[in-house]
Design an enzyme around this catalytic site. Structure first.
Site, PDB file in Angstrom:
ATOM      1  N   HIS A  31       0.850  -1.191   0.000  1.00 39.06           N
ATOM      2  CA  HIS A  31       0.000   0.000   0.000  1.00 39.06           C
ATOM      3  C   HIS A  31       0.883   1.238   0.000  1.00 39.06           C
ATOM      4  O   HIS A  31       1.457   1.615   1.029  1.00 39.06           O
ATOM      5  CB  HIS A  31      -0.928   0.031   1.212  1.00 39.06           C
ATOM      6  CG  HIS A  31      -1.934   1.145   1.160  1.00 39.06           C
ATOM      7  ND1 HIS A  31      -3.226   0.965   0.707  1.00 39.06           N
ATOM      8  CD2 HIS A  31      -1.834   2.464   1.492  1.00 39.06           C
ATOM      9  CE1 HIS A  31      -3.874   2.120   0.773  1.00 39.06           C
ATOM     10  NE2 HIS A  31      -3.044   3.051   1.247  1.00 39.06           N
ATOM     11  N   ARG A 124     -10.475   0.703  -6.070  1.00 44.30           N
ATOM     12  CA  ARG A 124     -10.641   1.181  -4.705  1.00 44.30           C
ATOM     13  C   ARG A 124     -11.928   1.978  -4.584  1.00 44.30           C
ATOM     14  O   ARG A 124     -12.195   2.869  -5.387  1.00 44.30           O
ATOM     15  CB  ARG A 124      -9.457   2.060  -4.308  1.00 44.30           C
ATOM     16  CG  ARG A 124      -9.370   2.371  -2.817  1.00 44.30           C
ATOM     17  CD  ARG A 124      -8.268   3.366  -2.551  1.00 44.30           C
ATOM     18  NE  ARG A 124      -7.865   3.381  -1.138  1.00 44.30           N
ATOM     19  CZ  ARG A 124      -7.235   4.393  -0.552  1.00 44.30           C
ATOM     20  NH1 ARG A 124      -6.932   5.474  -1.255  1.00 44.30           N
ATOM     21  NH2 ARG A 124      -6.904   4.337   0.722  1.00 44.30           N
ATOM     22  N   TYR A 157     -12.066   1.566   1.687  1.00 43.75           N
ATOM     23  CA  TYR A 157     -11.515   2.445   2.716  1.00 43.75           C
ATOM     24  C   TYR A 157     -12.682   3.103   3.435  1.00 43.75           C
ATOM     25  O   TYR A 157     -13.474   3.833   2.832  1.00 43.75           O
ATOM     26  CB  TYR A 157     -10.610   3.493   2.080  1.00 43.75           C
ATOM     27  CG  TYR A 157      -9.805   4.326   3.058  1.00 43.75           C
ATOM     28  CD1 TYR A 157      -9.464   3.851   4.321  1.00 43.75           C
ATOM     29  CD2 TYR A 157      -9.353   5.597   2.704  1.00 43.75           C
ATOM     30  CE1 TYR A 157      -8.717   4.615   5.210  1.00 43.75           C
ATOM     31  CE2 TYR A 157      -8.591   6.366   3.584  1.00 43.75           C
ATOM     32  CZ  TYR A 157      -8.276   5.872   4.831  1.00 43.75           C
ATOM     33  OH  TYR A 157      -7.536   6.628   5.705  1.00 43.75           O
ATOM     34  N   HIS A 181      -6.293  -0.545   6.252  1.00 42.27           N
ATOM     35  CA  HIS A 181      -5.909  -0.093   7.584  1.00 42.27           C
ATOM     36  C   HIS A 181      -6.868  -0.550   8.687  1.00 42.27           C
ATOM     37  O   HIS A 181      -7.196   0.205   9.602  1.00 42.27           O
ATOM     38  CB  HIS A 181      -5.771   1.424   7.602  1.00 42.27           C
ATOM     39  CG  HIS A 181      -5.144   1.993   6.351  1.00 42.27           C
ATOM     40  ND1 HIS A 181      -4.081   1.387   5.710  1.00 42.27           N
ATOM     41  CD2 HIS A 181      -5.460   3.089   5.607  1.00 42.27           C
ATOM     42  CE1 HIS A 181      -3.760   2.102   4.627  1.00 42.27           C
ATOM     43  NE2 HIS A 181      -4.581   3.126   4.544  1.00 42.27           N
ATOM     44  N   ASP A 257       2.196   3.062   3.166  1.00 44.33           N
ATOM     45  CA  ASP A 257       1.320   4.209   2.906  1.00 44.33           C
ATOM     46  C   ASP A 257       2.125   5.433   2.472  1.00 44.33           C
ATOM     47  O   ASP A 257       1.625   6.560   2.514  1.00 44.33           O
ATOM     48  CB  ASP A 257       0.430   4.553   4.104  1.00 44.33           C
ATOM     49  CG  ASP A 257      -0.700   5.520   3.740  1.00 44.33           C
ATOM     50  OD1 ASP A 257      -1.250   5.408   2.628  1.00 44.33           O
ATOM     51  OD2 ASP A 257      -1.023   6.406   4.549  1.00 44.33           O
TER      52      ASP A 257
END
Length: 303
Positions: A31, A124, A157, A181, A257
């Protein structure tokens, strides 16, 4: 084209340390992002923030410095559904990167196939309201059905408090579903409390659901890591990530990230983020599954 970075947001850390933890051979940073450069790949007019530029050359230099073998480059919200910067990074990776795109209903099948050829393997869907505008769920479900035919997966997300209202939509998706996450849990609450327990239940009941155990710097209440190597970086996040790794060892991923958009309080040292890994994946077997086996199976099944 000139872009002015959002005031108060930090630039990425330019001098990352060398990790103490030695990554296993073939490890994947699953990621990370590229931003622009804006002069070459302009930021989306509808963006909620303007980042600092973070190029593919800088990303791949960091990869080599930290000891990763490959990257998964995730489309950043500041670029909207214009995937050119991400695709360009894949094209120039020498086969060492795969990608996750953002697309709209209007995307053509030919465009999806072309992205597949460059290495895109997922889309995404972002449900964090402060970052994106609402997209109708019927549009997202249609996109999921189309990319499922290519063998892609869906990355979602969202924030933990929103899981109850999103549960039915997520569980209806026809693909592997990868949660960014750990759904951003409130690590000030108990690891066995009702909020995180609901996320564990979500993964337990739906074997197509995976999770990234990344971004402790976004979740931590205690703040940046101590310099003492015996103490875990971002120690208050460790119980949450460790629980997911131990319970679902074949459905977890990890990523830096980089370049850490939207941070105001501190910018993490990516070397110390790597040193977070052995505190959440506590055996060589778990480390290899998290960093090598799982991302390879999802993004490079041909290897």
């Amino acid at each position: 084209m000139q872009f002015q970075k959002t005031p108060g947001w930090l630039d990425w850390f330019a001098g990352p340390s060398k990790p103490r933890f030695k990554l296993p051979a073939g490890a994947v940073d699953a990621h990370c992002h590229v931003f622009g450069p804006g002069a070459e790949f302009p930021y989306a007019p509808e963006r909620k923030y303007t980042p600092c530029d973070a190029s593919k050359q800088q990303l791949y230099s960091l990869r080599d410095h930290l000891g990763f073998a490959r990257n998964v480059v995730v489309q950043a919200t500041c670029h909207g559904a214009d995937n050119r910067a991400m695709v360009d990074a894949l094209v120039h990776s020498g086969g060492k990167a795969r990608g996750v795109a953002t697309v709209r209903r209007s995307v053509g099948d030919g465009e999806l196939r072309a992205m597949h050829e460059t290495g895109v393997r997922g889309v995404r869907f972002n449900f964090v309201k402060r970052l994106v505008d609402f997209t109708p769920r019927d549009e997202l479900m249609e996109i999921a059905g189309r990319v499922a035919k290519l063998g892609w997966h869906v990355v979602i997300y969202f924030e933990a408090a929103d899981l109850p209202e999103l549960w039915d939509f997520f569980t209806a998706l026809p693909t592997i579903v990868v949660v960014d996450h750990m759904s951003r849990p409130d690590v000030g609450k108990p690891v066995d409390g009702p909020e995180f327990e609901l996320f564990v239940k979500f993964m337990r009941q739906h074997p197509n659901v995976w999770s990234k155990v990344s971004c402790p710097e976004r979740l931590s209440v205690t703040g940046p890591p101590a310099l003492n190597g015996e103490q875990s970086p971002y120690r208050d996040v460790v119980p949450f990530a460790r629980r997911i790794v131990q319970n679902f060892p074949d459905r977890v991923l990890w990523g830096t990230d980089w370049p850490h958009p939207n941070l105001k309080d501190h910018m993490p040292d990516d070397g110390l983020l790597v040193d977070f890994i052995p505190h959440i994946a506590v055996t060589p077997d778990l480390q290899r599954r998290l960093l090598v086996d799982n991302p390879t199976r999802l993004y490079w099944p041909e290897i």
